[in-house]
Motif scaffolding. Sequence first.
Motif, short mmCIF file in Angstrom:
data_model
loop_
_atom_site.label_atom_id
_atom_site.label_comp_id
_atom_site.label_asym_id
_atom_site.label_seq_id
_atom_site.Cartn_x
_atom_site.Cartn_y
_atom_site.Cartn_z
N ALA A 12 0.84 -1.19 0.00
CA ALA A 12 0.00 0.00 0.00
C ALA A 12 0.88 1.24 0.00
O ALA A 12 0.63 2.19 -0.75
CB ALA A 12 -0.91 -0.02 1.22
N ALA A 13 1.92 1.23 0.83
CA ALA A 13 2.78 2.41 0.96
C ALA A 13 3.42 2.78 -0.38
O ALA A 13 3.40 3.95 -0.78
CB ALA A 13 3.86 2.16 2.01
N ILE A 14 3.94 1.80 -1.09
CA ILE A 14 4.64 2.13 -2.34
C ILE A 14 3.64 2.62 -3.39
O ILE A 14 3.96 3.48 -4.21
CB ILE A 14 5.51 0.95 -2.84
CG1 ILE A 14 6.51 1.42 -3.91
CG2 ILE A 14 4.66 -0.18 -3.40
CD1 ILE A 14 7.61 2.31 -3.43
N ASN A 15 2.41 2.10 -3.35
CA ASN A 15 1.42 2.57 -4.31
C ASN A 15 0.90 3.96 -3.95
O ASN A 15 0.50 4.72 -4.84
CB ASN A 15 0.29 1.54 -4.46
CG ASN A 15 0.76 0.37 -5.31
OD1 ASN A 15 1.09 0.54 -6.48
ND2 ASN A 15 0.88 -0.80 -4.71
N MET A 16 0.95 4.31 -2.68
CA MET A 16 0.65 5.70 -2.28
C MET A 16 1.75 6.62 -2.80
O MET A 16 1.48 7.74 -3.24
CB MET A 16 0.55 5.80 -0.76
CG MET A 16 -0.68 5.13 -0.19
SD MET A 16 -0.63 5.10 1.61
CE MET A 16 -2.08 4.10 1.96
N VAL A 17 3.00 6.13 -2.76
CA VAL A 17 4.11 6.91 -3.32
C VAL A 17 3.88 7.12 -4.82
O VAL A 17 4.03 8.23 -5.34
CB VAL A 17 5.46 6.19 -3.08
CG1 VAL A 17 6.59 6.84 -3.88
CG2 VAL A 17 5.80 6.18 -1.60
N TYR A 18 3.47 6.06 -5.50
CA TYR A 18 3.14 6.13 -6.94
C TYR A 18 2.11 7.24 -7.20
O TYR A 18 2.29 8.10 -8.06
CB TYR A 18 2.61 4.77 -7.39
CG TYR A 18 2.34 4.58 -8.86
CD1 TYR A 18 3.05 3.65 -9.59
CD2 TYR A 18 1.34 5.29 -9.52
CE1 TYR A 18 2.81 3.45 -10.94
CE2 TYR A 18 1.09 5.11 -10.87
CZ TYR A 18 1.82 4.19 -11.58
OH TYR A 18 1.58 3.99 -12.91
N GLY A 19 1.06 7.21 -6.41
CA GLY A 19 -0.01 8.19 -6.61
C GLY A 19 0.45 9.61 -6.32
O GLY A 19 0.23 10.53 -7.11
N ALA A 20 1.12 9.79 -5.18
CA ALA A 20 1.54 11.14 -4.79
C ALA A 20 2.59 11.68 -5.76
O ALA A 20 2.56 12.86 -6.13
CB ALA A 20 2.09 11.12 -3.37
N ALA A 21 3.52 10.81 -6.19
CA ALA A 21 4.55 11.26 -7.12
C ALA A 21 3.94 11.65 -8.47
O ALA A 21 4.46 12.53 -9.17
CB ALA A 21 5.61 10.16 -7.32
N SER A 22 2.82 11.04 -8.83
CA SER A 22 2.14 11.38 -10.08
C SER A 22 1.68 12.85 -10.11
O SER A 22 1.53 13.43 -11.16
CB SER A 22 0.90 10.49 -10.29
OG SER A 22 1.29 9.14 -10.39
N THR A 23 1.47 13.40 -8.94
CA THR A 23 1.03 14.80 -8.87
C THR A 23 2.22 15.77 -8.93
O THR A 23 2.03 16.97 -8.90
CB THR A 23 0.27 15.09 -7.56
OG1 THR A 23 1.21 15.06 -6.46
CG2 THR A 23 -0.82 14.07 -7.31
N GLY A 24 3.42 15.21 -8.97
CA GLY A 24 4.61 16.06 -9.04
C GLY A 24 5.18 16.42 -7.67
O GLY A 24 6.19 17.10 -7.57
N ALA A 25 4.54 15.97 -6.60
CA ALA A 25 5.02 16.28 -5.25
C ALA A 25 6.27 15.46 -4.94
O ALA A 25 6.45 14.37 -5.48
CB ALA A 25 3.95 15.96 -4.22
N ARG A 26 7.14 16.00 -4.10
CA ARG A 26 8.28 15.23 -3.61
C ARG A 26 7.80 14.29 -2.52
O ARG A 26 7.18 14.73 -1.55
CB ARG A 26 9.38 16.17 -3.11
CG ARG A 26 10.10 16.85 -4.27
CD ARG A 26 11.37 17.55 -3.88
NE ARG A 26 12.19 17.76 -5.08
CZ ARG A 26 13.36 18.37 -5.09
NH1 ARG A 26 13.88 18.85 -3.97
NH2 ARG A 26 14.03 18.49 -6.22
#
Lengths: 352, 221
Positions: A58-72
């Motif tokens: 779940a954590a890595i897929n949250m990273v996937y999602g958040a990184a898609s928005t351009g956020a660090r």
Amino acid sequence: MEKVLMKGNEALAEGAIRAGCRAYFGYPITPSSEIAEYMARKYPKIGGVFLQAESELAAINMVYGAASTGARVMTASSGPGISLKQEGISFIAEAELPCVIVNISRGGPGLGGIQPAQSDYFQATRGGGHGDYHTMVLAPASVQDMMDFAMEGFELADKYRIPVMIMAEGTLGQMMEPIILRDPVTPGYEKPWATTGCKGRKPNVITTLHLPPEELEQRNRYLKSKYDLIKAREKRAETFMTEDAKLVLVAFGLMSRVAKRAVMEVRKRGIKAGLIRPITLWPFPDEHIVEAAENGAKLFLSLEINMGQMVEDIKLALNGRSRVEFYGRIGIIPNPEEIVGVVMQIAEREGL
Amino acid sequence: MASTIIFSGGFGSGKSEIALNFTLEKKGEDNRETILADLDLVNPYFASREMKGFLQARGIRVLAPAGELVFGDVPSIPSEIIGLLQQENRIIIDLAGDEVGAVVLGYIRDYLLKRKDLEFFLVINPYRPFAGDVESIKELKNCLEKASGLNFTGIISNPNLVEETTVQVINDGHNKVLQYAEELNLPVRYLTVEERFYEELVVYYPQLLKKIKINLRPQWI
């Protein structure tokens, strides 16, 4: 400037904050948990998002999602948790999403133990998950490096649109050293690809599915060209007394500091030894190795906290030019005296 | 000195090194039955149990997670502690940092309160994160007292930057701890410094100063 006394894990977390990272998704595991704890304490005060996921997947897929928005965005774990994240890391690499993934490594395989190790070297440097991809891998050797490499990691991630892994032995995460707090930076990279709400423009789509074979091959060729560019530009290593060395020790992370002490000691005893410390594990600094061989190094000794992994990259770099040997422990970081003993034995045998 | 001494504080404030030194010093003074309880259940890196053999050779009993759990991070409390707390002896307790470390005291609190004299020290190194201002220290103190169900009896001032410590680092840091102490309304009971600073500083802090030998930090750092 006044220094503060930090654990490696805390310094890394603070470095991420200073790099503008305001989102952390993770699942705790020894010896990495202080990174999550630090974020959990700091983010509520500075407006960041800390989320303890229900699992590493779940954590890595949250990273996937958040990184898609351009956020660090960042996640951290240790061996078993990093294994669980591999599917997501493969997706992130293909989608070219910048992020930082931290492995505060412990001994495996399986559950293994929670003592320090470098045995995730293959996993980190060969991609780790499915498909043709790489992550950049940085190996800090001090608590100051933990902060600096976290900041540098975000820059590299944005610059090349690549997941950057920071890999450090458990001991480096846990031990304390005085460090200088770096000035915060404002992330400056344009991210026209990010999914930020498509007002006034066409929607951005982030996908890793490429069904037509031509499209898939083109995608892989494109990624290959990006990896070649990174290999050409970003190989980093620290060399110490290699100019006239007959025997070159190669060690990364905390192990390189032990090796450096050993080099200084055997030099006193008249042995022409030197040290190469790879800072980027991928791309591997093969040119530094070749240069030492060209300067007359007859023998390379790979020192690792595993059963022999980086030694293969040294052999690939040398391509038969010089001999390569290996010495390793696991769960235990050898002290300088132990390494001096190993080096002296080789020196005697080889007549160095 | 009390028969029960507990060291608590933030992660990396110096609890284990200080507990080890106090234990050796007290045992050396009166040879009384002395037990060092390593109740760091958070993780085994740099924990006082690493010195078990050394301490046992000096007649000190070490309570720590048993068998292979020495290398573990599971909440395994050494079972003998309940019995030992009900006997005549000196028990020194080394905890893990923060409230996750202090929570183990909740389990043995009733036995601790039955012992006739109890010291519960808050160890502070003001150069550590979350220890640099009075608000953070107040928050830490409240969390630790809530988790343990005990009230602190004093502060141990442990200002240092390990290898980069200087006399000025000690003096500046200690002055900060004195301010915290005033705000928290707790006495500073000791100022702990490495042996190499002792001679120079003892004239300024004759009552407070205690020298510490570093045992758990590798020499090659």
